[in-house]
Design an enzyme around this catalytic site. Structure first.
Site, PDB file in Angstrom:
ATOM      1  N   HIS A  39       0.831  -1.212   0.000  1.00  0.00           N
ATOM      2  CA  HIS A  39       0.000   0.000   0.000  1.00  0.00           C
ATOM      3  C   HIS A  39       0.861   1.256   0.000  1.00  0.00           C
ATOM      4  O   HIS A  39       1.237   1.757   1.067  1.00  0.00           O
ATOM      5  CB  HIS A  39      -0.898  -0.008   1.239  1.00  0.00           C
ATOM      6  CG  HIS A  39      -1.765  -1.226   1.348  1.00  0.00           C
ATOM      7  ND1 HIS A  39      -1.281  -2.456   1.731  1.00  0.00           N
ATOM      8  CD2 HIS A  39      -3.096  -1.382   1.117  1.00  0.00           C
ATOM      9  CE1 HIS A  39      -2.282  -3.333   1.741  1.00  0.00           C
ATOM     10  NE2 HIS A  39      -3.394  -2.718   1.370  1.00  0.00           N
ATOM     11  N   HIS A  79      -2.231  -0.947   7.131  1.00  0.00           N
ATOM     12  CA  HIS A  79      -1.895  -1.267   5.734  1.00  0.00           C
ATOM     13  C   HIS A  79      -0.779  -0.359   5.227  1.00  0.00           C
ATOM     14  O   HIS A  79      -0.032  -0.731   4.342  1.00  0.00           O
ATOM     15  CB  HIS A  79      -3.131  -1.169   4.837  1.00  0.00           C
ATOM     16  CG  HIS A  79      -3.800   0.182   4.853  1.00  0.00           C
ATOM     17  ND1 HIS A  79      -4.646   0.577   5.864  1.00  0.00           N
ATOM     18  CD2 HIS A  79      -3.728   1.237   4.002  1.00  0.00           C
ATOM     19  CE1 HIS A  79      -5.075   1.811   5.623  1.00  0.00           C
ATOM     20  NE2 HIS A  79      -4.529   2.235   4.501  1.00  0.00           N
ATOM     21  N   GLY A 167     -10.702   4.689   7.427  1.00  0.00           N
ATOM     22  CA  GLY A 167     -11.279   3.400   7.796  1.00  0.00           C
ATOM     23  C   GLY A 167     -11.314   3.212   9.304  1.00  0.00           C
ATOM     24  O   GLY A 167     -12.321   2.743   9.861  1.00  0.00           O
ATOM     25  N   ASN A 196      -7.757  11.698   3.870  1.00  0.00           N
ATOM     26  CA  ASN A 196      -7.530  11.822   2.420  1.00  0.00           C
ATOM     27  C   ASN A 196      -8.803  11.588   1.618  1.00  0.00           C
ATOM     28  O   ASN A 196      -8.798  11.612   0.393  1.00  0.00           O
ATOM     29  CB  ASN A 196      -6.403  10.885   1.966  1.00  0.00           C
ATOM     30  CG  ASN A 196      -6.701   9.422   2.298  1.00  0.00           C
ATOM     31  OD1 ASN A 196      -7.856   9.028   2.453  1.00  0.00           O
ATOM     32  ND2 ASN A 196      -5.657   8.620   2.408  1.00  0.00           N
ATOM     33  N   HIS A 270      -4.060   3.184  -3.272  1.00  0.00           N
ATOM     34  CA  HIS A 270      -4.289   2.623  -1.941  1.00  0.00           C
ATOM     35  C   HIS A 270      -3.524   1.321  -1.716  1.00  0.00           C
ATOM     36  O   HIS A 270      -2.764   1.217  -0.764  1.00  0.00           O
ATOM     37  CB  HIS A 270      -5.790   2.376  -1.690  1.00  0.00           C
ATOM     38  CG  HIS A 270      -6.024   1.483  -0.514  1.00  0.00           C
ATOM     39  ND1 HIS A 270      -6.160   1.952   0.762  1.00  0.00           N
ATOM     40  CD2 HIS A 270      -6.073   0.123  -0.406  1.00  0.00           C
ATOM     41  CE1 HIS A 270      -6.293   0.929   1.599  1.00  0.00           C
ATOM     42  NE2 HIS A 270      -6.248  -0.185   0.902  1.00  0.00           N
ATOM     43  N   GLU A 415     -17.696  -3.917  25.022  1.00  0.00           N
ATOM     44  CA  GLU A 415     -16.899  -5.136  25.160  1.00  0.00           C
ATOM     45  C   GLU A 415     -15.658  -5.108  24.265  1.00  0.00           C
ATOM     46  O   GLU A 415     -14.555  -5.457  24.682  1.00  0.00           O
ATOM     47  CB  GLU A 415     -17.750  -6.377  24.828  1.00  0.00           C
ATOM     48  CG  GLU A 415     -18.896  -6.636  25.818  1.00  0.00           C
ATOM     49  CD  GLU A 415     -20.150  -5.827  25.515  1.00  0.00           C
ATOM     50  OE1 GLU A 415     -20.183  -5.107  24.480  1.00  0.00           O
ATOM     51  OE2 GLU A 415     -21.108  -5.913  26.307  1.00  0.00           O
ATOM     52  N   HIS A 477     -28.501 -15.272  25.637  1.00  0.00           N
ATOM     53  CA  HIS A 477     -27.404 -15.139  26.592  1.00  0.00           C
ATOM     54  C   HIS A 477     -26.660 -16.451  26.846  1.00  0.00           C
ATOM     55  O   HIS A 477     -25.709 -16.469  27.612  1.00  0.00           O
ATOM     56  CB  HIS A 477     -27.945 -14.594  27.921  1.00  0.00           C
ATOM     57  CG  HIS A 477     -28.215 -13.119  27.890  1.00  0.00           C
ATOM     58  ND1 HIS A 477     -28.981 -12.531  26.908  1.00  0.00           N
ATOM     59  CD2 HIS A 477     -27.797 -12.118  28.705  1.00  0.00           C
ATOM     60  CE1 HIS A 477     -29.035 -11.224  27.130  1.00  0.00           C
ATOM     61  NE2 HIS A 477     -28.320 -10.947  28.210  1.00  0.00           N
TER      62      HIS A 477
HETATM   63  C1  TPP Z   1     -11.541  -4.374   9.973  1.00  0.00           C
HETATM   64  C2  TPP Z   1     -11.002  -4.232   8.600  1.00  0.00           C
HETATM   65  N1  TPP Z   1     -11.849  -4.223   7.554  1.00  0.00           N
HETATM   66  C3  TPP Z   1     -11.387  -4.146   6.313  1.00  0.00           C
HETATM   67  C4  TPP Z   1     -10.059  -4.061   6.055  1.00  0.00           C
HETATM   68  C5  TPP Z   1      -9.528  -4.032   4.646  1.00  0.00           C
HETATM   69  N2  TPP Z   1      -9.033  -2.671   4.341  1.00  0.00           N
HETATM   70  C6  TPP Z   1      -7.739  -2.360   4.447  1.00  0.00           C
HETATM   71  S1  TPP Z   1      -7.443  -0.750   4.136  1.00  0.00           S
HETATM   72  C7  TPP Z   1      -9.072  -0.447   3.830  1.00  0.00           C
HETATM   73  C8  TPP Z   1      -9.535   0.924   3.448  1.00  0.00           C
HETATM   74  C9  TPP Z   1      -9.120   1.880   4.472  1.00  0.00           C
HETATM   75  O1  TPP Z   1      -9.325   3.183   4.050  1.00  0.00           O
HETATM   76  P1  TPP Z   1      -8.463   4.297   4.720  1.00  0.00           P
HETATM   77  O2  TPP Z   1      -8.330   4.051   6.141  1.00  0.00           O
HETATM   78  O3  TPP Z   1      -9.027   5.584   4.291  1.00  0.00           O
HETATM   79  O4  TPP Z   1      -7.027   4.069   4.095  1.00  0.00           O
HETATM   80  P2  TPP Z   1      -6.414   4.770   2.800  1.00  0.00           P
HETATM   81  O5  TPP Z   1      -7.083   4.166   1.610  1.00  0.00           O
HETATM   82  O6  TPP Z   1      -6.680   6.214   2.914  1.00  0.00           O
HETATM   83  O7  TPP Z   1      -4.977   4.399   2.864  1.00  0.00           O
HETATM   84  C10 TPP Z   1      -9.821  -1.603   3.985  1.00  0.00           C
HETATM   85  C11 TPP Z   1     -11.273  -1.674   3.790  1.00  0.00           C
HETATM   86  C12 TPP Z   1      -9.194  -4.066   7.169  1.00  0.00           C
HETATM   87  N3  TPP Z   1      -7.871  -3.997   7.040  1.00  0.00           N
HETATM   88  N4  TPP Z   1      -9.691  -4.115   8.421  1.00  0.00           N
HETATM   89 MG    MG Z   2      -8.387   7.201   3.400  1.00  0.00          MG
END
Ligand code: TPP
Ligand code: MG
Length: 678
Positions: A39, A79, A167, A196, A270, A415, A477
């Site tokens: 990434h 990532h 995210g 971004n 990305h 939790e 439960h």
């Molecule tokens: C809980 C979870 N769901 C899905 C993903 C898969 N995933 C990795 S990065 C991403 C998008 C994240 O967007 P953002 O945080 O804006 O990162 P950017 O594209 O700006 O680097 C997704 C859906 C993950 N790593 N963790």
């Molecule tokens: Mg982003």
């Protein structure tokens, strides 16, 4: 003097800030290209912010990543792992080397796809599951404030910094985490949001129209925005964040893939290599004329200087620690070493002297009375079920915004947030967290339990109401598949003690398992004490052991856990009355049994033809997976459906989990098998 009043990097060195950041960009795009996976967009977009953070704000010493009073840095947007690998390398950490970075994402490199705390010393947390990094940082912030109030600001005085993406801020966990941080007033926690406006599917406009700053402010946070590519503006925002007594969200408005002429600002950057042509064009655009993986000496020297920035402070801190009255105790806690006596031996001896018929959740509370008195590093809590989970002892006063020296956290109905915060606390070091909820809601914690296990964090989950034995609350439960699904998770010790003695033994194991999380599954209902003889050994540490040996010629071995051990003993009595010799094996922990030598396992669970010795399991949950210990020809008693709402006793009868229902089935089965061999 505030850091921003110091001379900016640009005036101190001939190296421009932009070029310092470009070194991160170049290493990131080159490493992703070489790996043909990864990434680049996030590190390229946040390179300027990260340069200011590591160059001027973050307290660290690259030569001593384990310095206890370092600032903690969490890359919640895991990532973008190349960002942290580039930063650690450039600032002069021993690892990762340039070779490690060239081997990004390969089996030989500690530069794994996502940051892993067990691969590189300077990586505080394993991140990648979005949102959890931020939530763990909250736990780190709690641990820092707690230790600060116990040992004083001379030796505990650091901040927690997070880089989070769109995210991380969208995930539900983020809301639980910031709610807790805002409530506890963790003003030394600063979250730098890589705003971004891009995620994988494209623009964030596709899926959200939330006013994030307003949400944070409403949760007790300070929030500020800056231009993430304007160095002075970044400093302004960071200074404001530090000055504000509340936890801070710093929105850094950035361009994903900054510098890539045709791809920046799009989701194309990305999670894919930019490609040779785009990389060449990016070098042109950034004015970076160096070959792949090449960092010019002057830029490298400046980055190294950043890595040494904290050395003086580190030395001064060491002096303060050396003259600190509680140095030894501080070091003991930070190294995670337990005192010689955790209070449990005397407690177990008292139980043998005066057996107790109590619920194992109550037994856990009594064990915890001893533990929390003996181990000041323990910090308890519950997700709003304190009175049910029996997690609060006399030694534990609440940890609040006004008194961080407390050792009990009211996590609220959060939790997942609780579990993630406990991970952060354990990883910070100096504390051993335990927290409670109902076993059925382990599902709400599960992604964090998984990270406890992956990160080898000593987190102790106190999960009560562990079966239909909870009774009237009914199927919503009543856990069914939970024990087995948790046992499927590597490096998690799932323990289901049968009585007060086993409960104490399981606590002893959990405390001593420095590299594994533990989950105690505890009953709501009272259970008789089945362990009445003193032993020198912690029998539960074997995972399973023979609780009762066959009197007549052994034809059956019943394996049971927790509340069903009592039933197994009754069944065995019925079988013995029919001349069928029966062993009862209590199996509080599958994982530990698996670790025993073969001869021990063969002795406890003899692997012979079922017509010679039949193996039977009893557990008030799914029978799925019990074939592992009974064999396909054994018998499994449990519940392969959802429970029901009724008093516990009625449910055990309704679902055939009583000695009078089980014993005839075993006898019939043994007769059938005899018929086969006759
Ligand atoms: C809980 C979870 N769901 C899905 C993903 C898969 N995933 C990795 S990065 C991403 C998008 C994240 O967007 P953002 O945080 O804006 O990162 P950017 O594209 O700006 O680097 C997704 C859906 C993950 N790593 N963790
Ligand atoms: Mg982003």
């Amino acid at each position: 003097m505030p850091i921003s009043e110091q001379t900016p990097i640009s005036e101190r060195t001939p190296v421009s800030e932009r070029n310092l950041a470009n070194a991160i960009r170049a290493l990131s795009m080159d490493a992703v290209q070489a790996a043909n996976s990864g990434h680049p967009g996030m590190p390229m977009g946040m390179a300027d912010v990260a340069t200011v953070l590591f160059g001027e704000y973050l307290k660290f010493d690259a030569s001593a990543p384990g310095w206890n009073d370092r600032d903690r840095f969490v890359l919640s947007a895991g990532h973008g792992s190349m960002l942290i690998y580039a930063l650690l390398h450039l600032t002069g950490h021993v690892r990762p080397t340039l070779g490690d970075i060239k081997n990004f994402r390969q089996i030989t490199s500690p530069c794994a796809g996502h940051p892993e705390n067990f691969m590189l010393d300077a990586i505080e947390t394993t991140t990648g599951p979005l949102g959890q990094g931020l939530a763990m940082a909250v736990g780190m912030g709690i641990a820092e404030r707690h230790l600060n109030s116990v040992f004083g600001g001379e030796i505990v005085d650091h901040r927690t910094w997070v880089i989070a993406g769109d995210g991380c801020l969208m995930e539900g966990i983020n809301h639980e985490a910031i709610g807790l941080a805002g409530h506890l007033g963790l003003g030394r926690l600063n979250v730098l949001w890589d705003s971004n406006k891009i995620t994988i599917d494209g623009s964030t406009e596709l899926s959200t129209s939330e006013d994030i700053l307003a949400r944070y402010r409403a949760t007790g946070w300070h929030a500020v925005s800056c231009d993430g590519h304007d160095f002075a503006d970044i400093r302004r925002a960071l200074d404001e964040a530090i000055a504000d007594p509340r936890p801070s969200l710093v929105e850094c408005k950035t361009v994903i893939g900054y510098g890539a002429p045709t791809k920046q600002g799009t989701s194309a950057t990305h999670g894919s290599p930019l490609g040779g042509d785009e990389i060449a064009a990016t070098r042109e655009e950034l004015g970076w004329s160096h070959a792949a993986f090449e960092v010019p000496n002057d830029i490298r020297a400046q980055w190294h200087a950043f890595g040494q920035r904290g050395q003086e402070e580190h030395t001064a801190w060491q002096k303060r620690l050396d003259s600190h009255g509680e140095k030894a105790e501080f070091q003991r806690r930070m190294e995670g070493r337990l005192p010689a006596d955790n209070g449990l031996a005397a407690h177990i001896a008292a139980l043998i002297d005066g057996p107790q018929t109590i619920a194992t959740r109550k037994a856990s509370e009594i064990a915890l009375e001893a533990i929390t008195a003996a181990l000041p590093e323990t910090i308890g809590g519950s997700a709003d079920l304190t009175g049910s989970n029996n997690t609060k002892t006399k030694a534990l006063k609440p940890l609040t915004k006004d008194d961080y020296s407390g050792r009990y956290i009211y996590y609220g109905i959060r939790e997942f947030g609780m579990a993630a915060a406990m991970n952060g606390m354990a990883l910070h070091g100096g504390v051993i967290p335990f927290g409670g909820t109902f076993l059925v809601f382990s599902d709400y914690c599960r992604p964090a339990i998984r990270l406890s296990a992956l990160q080898r964090a000593r987190v102790i989950y106190v999960m009560t109401h562990d079966s239909i034995g909870l009774g009237e609350d009914g199927p919503t439960h009543q856990p069914i598949e939970h024990l087995q699904s948790l046992r499927a998770m590597p490096n998690l010790l799932v323990m289901r003690p049968a009585d007060a003695v086993e409960t104490a033994e399981c606590w002893d194991i959990a405390l001593k398992s420095a590299n594994s999380p533990s989950l105690l599954a505890l009953s709501r209902q009272n259970l008789p004490q089945v362990r009445t003889k003193a032993t020198t050994e912690n029998l539960s540490a074997r995972g399973a052991y023979r609780l009762k040996a066959a009197e007549a010629n052994r034809r059956a071995v019943i394996i049971a856990t927790g509340s069903e051990v009592e039933i197994a003993l009754d069944v065995a009595a019925n079988l013995e009355a029919e001349g069928i010799g029966t062993d009862v094996v209590s199996m509080p922990c599958w994982e530990l049994f698996d670790q025993q030598e073969q001869s021990y396992r063969d002795d406890v669970l003899p692997d012979v033809m079922p017509h010679e010795i039949v193996r039977i399991s009893i557990e008030a949950g799914t029978t799925f997976g019990w074939e592992r210990h009974t064999g396909m020809r054994g018998l499994r008693f449990g519940l392969d459906r959802f429970g029901a709402s009724a008093p516990a006793k009625v449910l055990y009868e309704r679902f055939g989990l009583t000695a009078s229902a089980i014993a005839p089935k075993v006898i019939e089965h043994i007769k059938e098998l005899q018929g086969v061999t006759a």
